[in-house]
Design a protein around this motif. Structure first.
Motif, PDB file in Angstrom:
ATOM      1  N   THR A   1     -74.985 -22.012  60.333  1.00  0.00           N
ATOM      2  CA  THR A   1     -74.728 -23.434  60.553  1.00  0.00           C
ATOM      3  C   THR A   1     -73.913 -24.058  59.417  1.00  0.00           C
ATOM      4  O   THR A   1     -73.534 -25.218  59.500  1.00  0.00           O
ATOM      5  CB  THR A   1     -76.030 -24.233  60.751  1.00  0.00           C
ATOM      6  OG1 THR A   1     -76.862 -24.070  59.604  1.00  0.00           O
ATOM      7  CG2 THR A   1     -76.758 -23.792  62.008  1.00  0.00           C
ATOM      8  N   ASP A  42     -77.418 -19.519  57.459  1.00  0.00           N
ATOM      9  CA  ASP A  42     -77.779 -18.949  58.764  1.00  0.00           C
ATOM     10  C   ASP A  42     -76.652 -19.034  59.795  1.00  0.00           C
ATOM     11  O   ASP A  42     -76.836 -18.699  60.950  1.00  0.00           O
ATOM     12  CB  ASP A  42     -79.022 -19.647  59.323  1.00  0.00           C
ATOM     13  CG  ASP A  42     -78.815 -21.133  59.585  1.00  0.00           C
ATOM     14  OD1 ASP A  42     -77.735 -21.675  59.238  1.00  0.00           O
ATOM     15  OD2 ASP A  42     -79.731 -21.766  60.134  1.00  0.00           O
ATOM     16  N   ASP A  47     -80.423 -25.307  69.867  1.00  0.00           N
ATOM     17  CA  ASP A  47     -81.791 -25.024  69.425  1.00  0.00           C
ATOM     18  C   ASP A  47     -82.453 -26.351  69.069  1.00  0.00           C
ATOM     19  O   ASP A  47     -82.198 -26.909  68.002  1.00  0.00           O
ATOM     20  CB  ASP A  47     -81.761 -24.091  68.215  1.00  0.00           C
ATOM     21  CG  ASP A  47     -83.143 -23.654  67.759  1.00  0.00           C
ATOM     22  OD1 ASP A  47     -84.142 -24.298  68.136  1.00  0.00           O
ATOM     23  OD2 ASP A  47     -83.217 -22.662  67.016  1.00  0.00           O
ATOM     24  N   ALA A  65     -77.006 -25.593  66.184  1.00  0.00           N
ATOM     25  CA  ALA A  65     -77.918 -26.491  65.477  1.00  0.00           C
ATOM     26  C   ALA A  65     -77.075 -27.408  64.594  1.00  0.00           C
ATOM     27  O   ALA A  65     -75.878 -27.162  64.405  1.00  0.00           O
ATOM     28  CB  ALA A  65     -78.907 -25.679  64.647  1.00  0.00           C
ATOM     29  N   SER A  71     -85.447 -27.012  68.231  1.00  0.00           N
ATOM     30  CA  SER A  71     -86.418 -26.960  67.131  1.00  0.00           C
ATOM     31  C   SER A  71     -85.778 -27.267  65.783  1.00  0.00           C
ATOM     32  O   SER A  71     -86.468 -27.556  64.815  1.00  0.00           O
ATOM     33  CB  SER A  71     -87.101 -25.587  67.081  1.00  0.00           C
ATOM     34  OG  SER A  71     -86.192 -24.595  66.644  1.00  0.00           O
ATOM     35  N   LYS A  72     -84.458 -27.216  65.703  1.00  0.00           N
ATOM     36  CA  LYS A  72     -83.733 -27.494  64.459  1.00  0.00           C
ATOM     37  C   LYS A  72     -83.345 -28.963  64.324  1.00  0.00           C
ATOM     38  O   LYS A  72     -82.752 -29.358  63.331  1.00  0.00           O
ATOM     39  CB  LYS A  72     -82.460 -26.637  64.376  1.00  0.00           C
ATOM     40  CG  LYS A  72     -82.698 -25.155  64.501  1.00  0.00           C
ATOM     41  CD  LYS A  72     -83.384 -24.607  63.293  1.00  0.00           C
ATOM     42  CE  LYS A  72     -83.481 -23.089  63.401  1.00  0.00           C
ATOM     43  NZ  LYS A  72     -84.236 -22.511  62.320  1.00  0.00           N
ATOM     44  N   ILE A  76     -75.948 -20.693  64.881  1.00  0.00           N
ATOM     45  CA  ILE A  76     -76.888 -19.815  64.188  1.00  0.00           C
ATOM     46  C   ILE A  76     -76.501 -18.367  64.506  1.00  0.00           C
ATOM     47  O   ILE A  76     -76.434 -17.984  65.672  1.00  0.00           O
ATOM     48  CB  ILE A  76     -78.341 -20.103  64.614  1.00  0.00           C
ATOM     49  CG1 ILE A  76     -78.696 -21.564  64.344  1.00  0.00           C
ATOM     50  CG2 ILE A  76     -79.304 -19.159  63.903  1.00  0.00           C
ATOM     51  CD1 ILE A  76     -79.996 -22.020  64.974  1.00  0.00           C
TER      52      ILE A  76
END
Length: 137
Positions: A83, A81, A35, A73, A37-38, A66
């Motif tokens: 992680t 979450d 991901d 991530a 965006s992380k 995640i």
């Protein structure tokens, strides 16, 4: 009349894998979705430039999975979450296009790691939860 010409470019990236203590487990690396965006620019990846337009995720980045999305991530021991469970380390530098929501990477889920040479601050003794089989030097 237009004059079309083929332009070929080559980019060479030298992967810093000094964090790898041995090649054990590298050939069994698992393909995973990351991901993007992380990720944080400057910490988890090097941002692209005009000459090199792709962002490059740093080799050796500790990763967790995640739970809700199944994407990977950066490992975060204080997260809730998924992680907070160390899944392993990104085997090689991985390029992704700025703005893309995910990219593919290779996860070292077993092997030997020099924790002091990872690209981010990491304390192996502080890892409480893990699905990885990692020996730290």
């Amino acid at each position: 009349m237009s004059d079309y010409q083929v332009l070929t470019t080559t980019t060479t990236v030298t992967d810093d894998r000094t964090w790898l203590a041995s090649l054990d487990g590298v050939h069994e690396a698992q393909t995973i979705p990351i991901d993007t965006s992380k990720l944080t620019s400057g910490t988890h990846y090097t941002a692209g430039t005009l000459k090199q337009p792709l962002n490059i995720i740093k080799s050796g980045l500790p990763l967790g999975k995640i739970t809700t999305s199944g994407l990977y991530a950066p490992y975060n021991s204080s997260a809730s979450d998924g992680t907070q469970i160390l899944a392993g380390f990104l085997v090689a530098e991985t390029a992704f296009t700025p703005g893309s929501p995910r990219t593919a990477g290779a996860l070292l889920w077993r092997g030997e790691v020099n924790a002091s040479k990872l690209p981010v601050a990491f304390t192996a003794s502080a890892v409480a939860n893990t699905t990885a089989f990692i020996h730290y030097r």
